[in-house]
Motif scaffolding. Structure first.
Motif, PDB file in Angstrom:
ATOM      1  N   GLY A  85       7.796   1.994  -6.776  1.00  0.00           N
ATOM      2  CA  GLY A  85       8.511   1.569  -7.973  1.00  0.00           C
ATOM      3  C   GLY A  85       7.723   1.782  -9.252  1.00  0.00           C
ATOM      4  O   GLY A  85       8.204   1.482 -10.333  1.00  0.00           O
ATOM      5  N   GLY A  86       6.486   2.274  -9.124  1.00  0.00           N
ATOM      6  CA  GLY A  86       5.680   2.572 -10.302  1.00  0.00           C
ATOM      7  C   GLY A  86       4.923   1.399 -10.867  1.00  0.00           C
ATOM      8  O   GLY A  86       4.457   1.446 -12.005  1.00  0.00           O
ATOM      9  N   LYS A  87       4.789   0.329 -10.099  1.00  0.00           N
ATOM     10  CA  LYS A  87       4.038  -0.816 -10.623  1.00  0.00           C
ATOM     11  C   LYS A  87       3.094  -1.331  -9.549  1.00  0.00           C
ATOM     12  O   LYS A  87       3.451  -1.482  -8.399  1.00  0.00           O
ATOM     13  N   ILE A  88       1.885  -1.561  -9.953  1.00  0.00           N
ATOM     14  CA  ILE A  88       0.893  -2.159  -9.061  1.00  0.00           C
ATOM     15  C   ILE A  88       0.090  -3.130  -9.922  1.00  0.00           C
ATOM     16  O   ILE A  88      -0.420  -2.768 -10.972  1.00  0.00           O
ATOM     17  N   TYR A  89       0.070  -4.362  -9.525  1.00  0.00           N
ATOM     18  CA  TYR A  89      -0.557  -5.406 -10.318  1.00  0.00           C
ATOM     19  C   TYR A  89      -2.013  -5.578  -9.935  1.00  0.00           C
ATOM     20  O   TYR A  89      -2.323  -5.936  -8.805  1.00  0.00           O
ATOM     21  N   GLY A  90      -2.915  -5.285 -10.859  1.00  0.00           N
ATOM     22  CA  GLY A  90      -4.325  -5.532 -10.641  1.00  0.00           C
ATOM     23  C   GLY A  90      -5.065  -4.466  -9.874  1.00  0.00           C
ATOM     24  O   GLY A  90      -6.236  -4.632  -9.578  1.00  0.00           O
ATOM     25  N   GLY A  91      -4.430  -3.394  -9.496  1.00  0.00           N
ATOM     26  CA  GLY A  91      -5.091  -2.317  -8.760  1.00  0.00           C
ATOM     27  C   GLY A  91      -5.616  -2.779  -7.415  1.00  0.00           C
ATOM     28  O   GLY A  91      -5.002  -3.595  -6.725  1.00  0.00           O
TER      29      GLY A  91
ATOM     30  N   VAL B  46      -8.244  -4.636  -6.772  1.00  0.00           N
ATOM     31  CA  VAL B  46      -8.602  -6.059  -6.793  1.00  0.00           C
ATOM     32  C   VAL B  46      -7.350  -6.908  -6.600  1.00  0.00           C
ATOM     33  O   VAL B  46      -7.356  -7.908  -5.881  1.00  0.00           O
ATOM     34  N   GLY B  47      -6.254  -6.504  -7.220  1.00  0.00           N
ATOM     35  CA  GLY B  47      -4.991  -7.216  -7.056  1.00  0.00           C
ATOM     36  C   GLY B  47      -4.513  -7.203  -5.617  1.00  0.00           C
ATOM     37  O   GLY B  47      -3.952  -8.185  -5.131  1.00  0.00           O
ATOM     38  N   LEU B  48      -4.740  -6.097  -4.924  1.00  0.00           N
ATOM     39  CA  LEU B  48      -4.361  -6.030  -3.509  1.00  0.00           C
ATOM     40  C   LEU B  48      -5.204  -6.989  -2.668  1.00  0.00           C
ATOM     41  O   LEU B  48      -4.681  -7.676  -1.794  1.00  0.00           O
ATOM     42  N   LEU B  49      -6.502  -7.037  -2.929  1.00  0.00           N
ATOM     43  CA  LEU B  49      -7.375  -7.941  -2.167  1.00  0.00           C
ATOM     44  C   LEU B  49      -7.067  -9.402  -2.454  1.00  0.00           C
ATOM     45  O   LEU B  49      -7.084 -10.239  -1.562  1.00  0.00           O
ATOM     46  N   VAL B  50      -6.794  -9.721  -3.712  1.00  0.00           N
ATOM     47  CA  VAL B  50      -6.484 -11.096  -4.085  1.00  0.00           C
ATOM     48  C   VAL B  50      -5.097 -11.479  -3.577  1.00  0.00           C
ATOM     49  O   VAL B  50      -4.840 -12.628  -3.219  1.00  0.00           O
ATOM     50  N   GLY B  51      -4.194 -10.518  -3.524  1.00  0.00           N
ATOM     51  CA  GLY B  51      -2.823 -10.790  -3.089  1.00  0.00           C
ATOM     52  C   GLY B  51      -2.682 -11.041  -1.607  1.00  0.00           C
ATOM     53  O   GLY B  51      -1.727 -11.696  -1.172  1.00  0.00           O
ATOM     54  N   LEU B  52      -3.617 -10.545  -0.809  1.00  0.00           N
ATOM     55  CA  LEU B  52      -3.495 -10.698   0.648  1.00  0.00           C
ATOM     56  C   LEU B  52      -3.446 -12.147   1.107  1.00  0.00           C
ATOM     57  O   LEU B  52      -2.583 -12.501   1.933  1.00  0.00           O
TER      58      LEU B  52
END
Length: 126
Positions: A26-32, A34-40
């Motif tokens: 969708g063209g959006k990723i929050y925080g790159g 780091v955002g993926l690691l924090v989001g888990l």
């Protein structure tokens, strides 16, 4: 017990992966990264009620139907459960497209976990 552990451990992880891919497409990723690691960890917090619903449905239908119908009902259950959580937990108005595409975040993990947790079918036993 195996079924419960598959849903509990893999369900939120697969759901988070599907969520990340959905957002990237969708063209959006929050925080790159780091955002993926924090989001888990949040995937496990918010995914737990959904996973319990998917596990309960899968457990109820374990011996009542074949594999493919059960996978279909698991997908529908996961889809509806995720949309229900989204509608209840969101604080902003969502478009119908956002709501409907978010359902795959529950449908895909439900199918994968149901398939991995399947036991021996009653017809296969002699």
């Amino acid at each position: 017990m195996r079924r419960f552990l598959v849903f509990l451990l893999l369900g939120p992880l697969i759901g988070f992966a599907v969520f990340a891919v959905r957002d990237m497409l969708g063209g959006k990723i929050y925080g790159g990264a780091v955002g993926l690691l924090v989001g888990l960890p949040f995937a496990y917090v918010f995914g737990l009620p959904i996973v319990l619903v998917m596990w309960f449905e899968d457990w109820l239908l374990e011996r009542k139907m074949g594999l493919w119908p059960k996978l279909l009902t698991s997908a529908v259950t996961g889809y509806v459960a995720v949309i229900a959580l989204l509608v209840v937990a969101t604080s902003r108005p969502l478009s119908l497209r956002e709501i409907l595409t978010f359902g795959i975040v529950g449908a895909i993990p439900a199918v994968v976990c149901s398939w991995l947790a399947r036991g021996k079918s009653p017809t296969a036993q002699s």
